[in-house]
Design a protein around this motif. Sequence first.
Motif, short mmCIF file in Angstrom:
data_model
loop_
_atom_site.label_atom_id
_atom_site.label_comp_id
_atom_site.label_asym_id
_atom_site.label_seq_id
_atom_site.Cartn_x
_atom_site.Cartn_y
_atom_site.Cartn_z
N PRO A 1 6.56 9.08 -1.39
CA PRO A 1 5.50 7.79 -1.36
C PRO A 1 4.21 8.34 -0.77
CG PRO A 1 7.63 7.22 -0.41
CD PRO A 1 7.62 8.77 -0.37
N THR A 2 2.92 7.53 -1.30
CA THR A 2 1.69 7.78 -0.74
C THR A 2 1.20 6.41 -0.05
OG1 THR A 2 0.85 7.55 -2.94
CG2 THR A 2 1.40 9.80 -2.34
N THR A 3 0.38 6.46 0.45
CA THR A 3 -0.27 5.10 1.23
C THR A 3 -1.64 5.13 0.62
OG1 THR A 3 1.02 5.62 3.18
CG2 THR A 3 -1.09 4.05 3.15
N THR A 4 -1.84 3.99 -0.22
CA THR A 4 -3.18 3.59 -0.86
C THR A 4 -3.85 2.81 -0.16
OG1 THR A 4 -2.48 1.55 -2.14
CG2 THR A 4 -1.81 3.79 -3.05
N ALA A 5 -5.21 2.69 -0.43
CA ALA A 5 -5.93 1.71 0.20
C ALA A 5 -5.91 0.12 -0.02
CB ALA A 5 -7.44 2.01 -0.27
N GLY A 6 -4.54 0.07 -0.71
CA GLY A 6 -4.00 -1.47 -0.98
C GLY A 6 -5.14 -2.05 -1.93
N SER A 7 -5.36 -3.36 -1.63
CA SER A 7 -6.17 -3.99 -2.68
C SER A 7 -7.52 -4.14 -2.62
CB SER A 7 -5.96 -5.63 -2.29
OG SER A 7 -6.16 -6.03 -1.03
N ASP B 1 0.88 -1.18 -0.07
CA ASP B 1 0.09 -0.12 -0.01
C ASP B 1 0.88 1.26 -0.19
OD1 ASP B 1 -0.93 -0.30 3.67
OD2 ASP B 1 0.98 0.10 2.50
N GLU B 2 2.19 1.10 -0.24
CA GLU B 2 3.14 2.33 -0.29
C GLU B 2 3.75 2.32 -1.87
OE1 GLU B 2 6.36 1.93 2.21
OE2 GLU B 2 6.72 4.29 1.91
N ILE B 3 3.23 3.48 -2.13
CA ILE B 3 3.49 3.83 -3.85
C ILE B 3 4.17 5.05 -3.91
CG2 ILE B 3 2.10 3.91 -5.93
CD1 ILE B 3 1.60 1.45 -4.77
N THR B 4 5.03 5.27 -4.73
CA THR B 4 5.59 6.30 -5.33
C THR B 4 5.23 6.51 -6.93
OG1 THR B 4 7.63 6.15 -4.04
CG2 THR B 4 7.70 7.62 -5.76
N TYR B 5 4.65 7.50 -7.21
CA TYR B 5 4.37 7.65 -8.54
C TYR B 5 5.68 8.36 -9.46
CZ TYR B 5 -0.38 6.46 -7.25
OH TYR B 5 -1.45 5.61 -7.07
N LEU B 6 6.01 7.83 -10.19
CA LEU B 6 7.05 8.58 -11.17
C LEU B 6 6.63 9.67 -11.90
CD1 LEU B 6 9.06 5.59 -12.75
CD2 LEU B 6 9.42 6.89 -10.48
N GLU B 7 7.21 10.91 -11.69
CA GLU B 7 7.02 12.13 -12.54
C GLU B 7 7.26 11.93 -14.02
OE1 GLU B 7 5.03 13.98 -9.34
OE2 GLU B 7 5.17 14.47 -11.41
N ASP B 8 6.69 12.88 -14.86
CA ASP B 8 7.30 12.75 -16.35
C ASP B 8 8.38 12.87 -16.61
OD1 ASP B 8 6.78 14.11 -19.29
OD2 ASP B 8 5.91 12.42 -18.92
N GLY B 9 9.15 11.90 -17.54
CA GLY B 9 10.62 11.95 -17.41
C GLY B 9 11.51 11.24 -16.73
N ASP B 10 10.91 10.76 -15.68
CA ASP B 10 11.51 10.15 -14.58
C ASP B 10 12.11 8.50 -15.20
OD1 ASP B 10 10.03 10.95 -11.31
OD2 ASP B 10 11.58 11.97 -12.74
N SER B 11 13.20 8.33 -14.53
CA SER B 11 13.56 6.83 -14.68
C SER B 11 13.90 6.18 -13.09
CB SER B 11 14.71 6.53 -15.59
OG SER B 11 15.97 7.15 -15.13
#
Length: 606
Positions: free
Chosen positions: A233-239, A201-211
């Motif tokens: 990172p952000t915490t999501t509601a998981g599954s 449930d711990e997610i990091t969204y890549l920004e445009d141009g990231d690797s």
Amino acid sequence: MCGIIGILGLTPVAPLLVDGLKRLEYRGYDSAGIAVLEEGHLDRLRAEGKLRNLEAKLRANRKTGRSGIGHTRWATHGAPTERNAHPHATERVAVVHNGIIENFRELRLEMEAAGRVFSSDTDTEVVAHLVTLGLIDGLSPKEAVQATLKRLTGAFALAFLFEGEDDLVIGARRGSPLAIGWGSGEMFLGSDAIALGPFTDEITYLEDGDSVVLTRAGATIFDADDVEIARTPTTTAGSTYIADKGNHRHFMVKEIHEQPEVVGRTLGHYLDLVASAAKAVDDIDFSRIDRLSITACGTAYYAGFVAKYWFERIARLPVDIDIASEFRYREQPLSKDGLSIVISQSGETADTLASLRYAKGQGQRIAAIVNVRESTIAREADVMLPILAGPEIGVASTKAFTAQLAVLAAVAIAAGRARGTIDAAEEALLVRSFSEVPRLMHEALRLEGQIEALARDLAKVKHCLYLGRGTSYPIALEGALKLKEISYIHAEGYAAGELKHGPIALIDEEMPVVVIAPYDRVFEKTVSNMQEVAARGGRIILITDRKGSEAAAIDAVETLILPEMPAAVTPLVYAIPVQLLAYHTAVFMGTDVDQPRNLAKSVTVE
């Protein structure tokens, strides 16, 4: 809009990859595949058709590798066959890809001349070969990927797995989304949080141009300049969640940003980008059609309005365009040699469905442009043309609109070729022009900061006018509709030539006037309308390109400069700034952007 997943795990990852792909199957389901490292060696398993076909192969060919990548595909370049399924691989690297590599032809010719042998018809395979050449030249995997990214033109997300590198997955994004999932001694990569929900449930969204370089110890992220950078990172509601906004505030802006990816997928489905040709529409012989009727509601109606210009100009086919709620009661006589096109995102719009049934009762063939394949309109039409936009959560349509435009443009080109109104060279030129749209959309999104600042002032007004000529007129109508829908500001769209026939009476120092004016064959006429506005103190917001900005000589409040592009493709690209202008204005006003008052996503009653 293909789906990507990558896992560096502690146990065999093949079943986990398939689990992630199941959650991504809405993004593509005409083939699927995985690549894992078996004792350090790349081992692929791919299957045509639904994901269950890959599962059956996996039961018969158990994989024990703890590192792998997976992909569920919607075909763009190359037919939906096993040989074109992802991952694509060389002796050194496997890659999965979402998006379109626009310059793949040139790169492929270059590498074939260097002795590289290709085994698929896809644009993706050039990426694997480019990285391989870098590795052969002594570059590290990270260096080889970064060098390759600099040579690619287009919008894409990529994930790489390397021969002999059991603790390494590299990802990159430009336009198409990609997210990192954080585990304990495990790391994950996916197209969105939906795929990663079962694992973390711990997610990091890549920004445009990231690797990103993933190992089991963590992730190292680099920006577009290859500078190491931290992303929160952000915490999501998981599954447990159904849909996720990613790192966006609202679904609407997330869907605006998805458009380069979505439109690339849709264009790839209807155009043969390798042959620079439009694919024929099954079961429609345009050479025998004498008239076209297009019927839709709301935003879909404006997509049809743009298409009227395309069909008449490219295919020399007369077009009647109607609002469905009017068409169904007008008792229009319809030719049995005509074709009716109905457009509906949901495929359940009541007035559009009634129009379909009326036209069918008049003996016409029906083509339905829909986002939901199982919908009533899709089932009752003679020909179903899916827009392939994926789930659209925001009530105000954005990516569905431009995907509808993409389908209509491709069909208009196919119609022109079938009717002999364009030759092969003209067809190729049009197809190549539309193949550039995802990149042009990506560049248009770079104006968001400027648009957000402009929206602060627009949020203070009570009325707004939008003007355009040619295909920019329907975009003016759509821009005004978007502003009304989500900000509740009264707005009207007009053909610019109609300004002096009434609307000019509204112009004063308080009236913003959004002018959509690419530098095209009617630009000078639009400039004269802008001068009429300026002479009366109107506040002009000009959306144009560099040539238009220089030629206008108008004291605009703000000028939004888009890249230069062929006139045919402007509706798809110019839709983005009017969407963003409406969105940020609504945000400043504090309205419910995703669920505006009194509106529903699908209007299933009259």
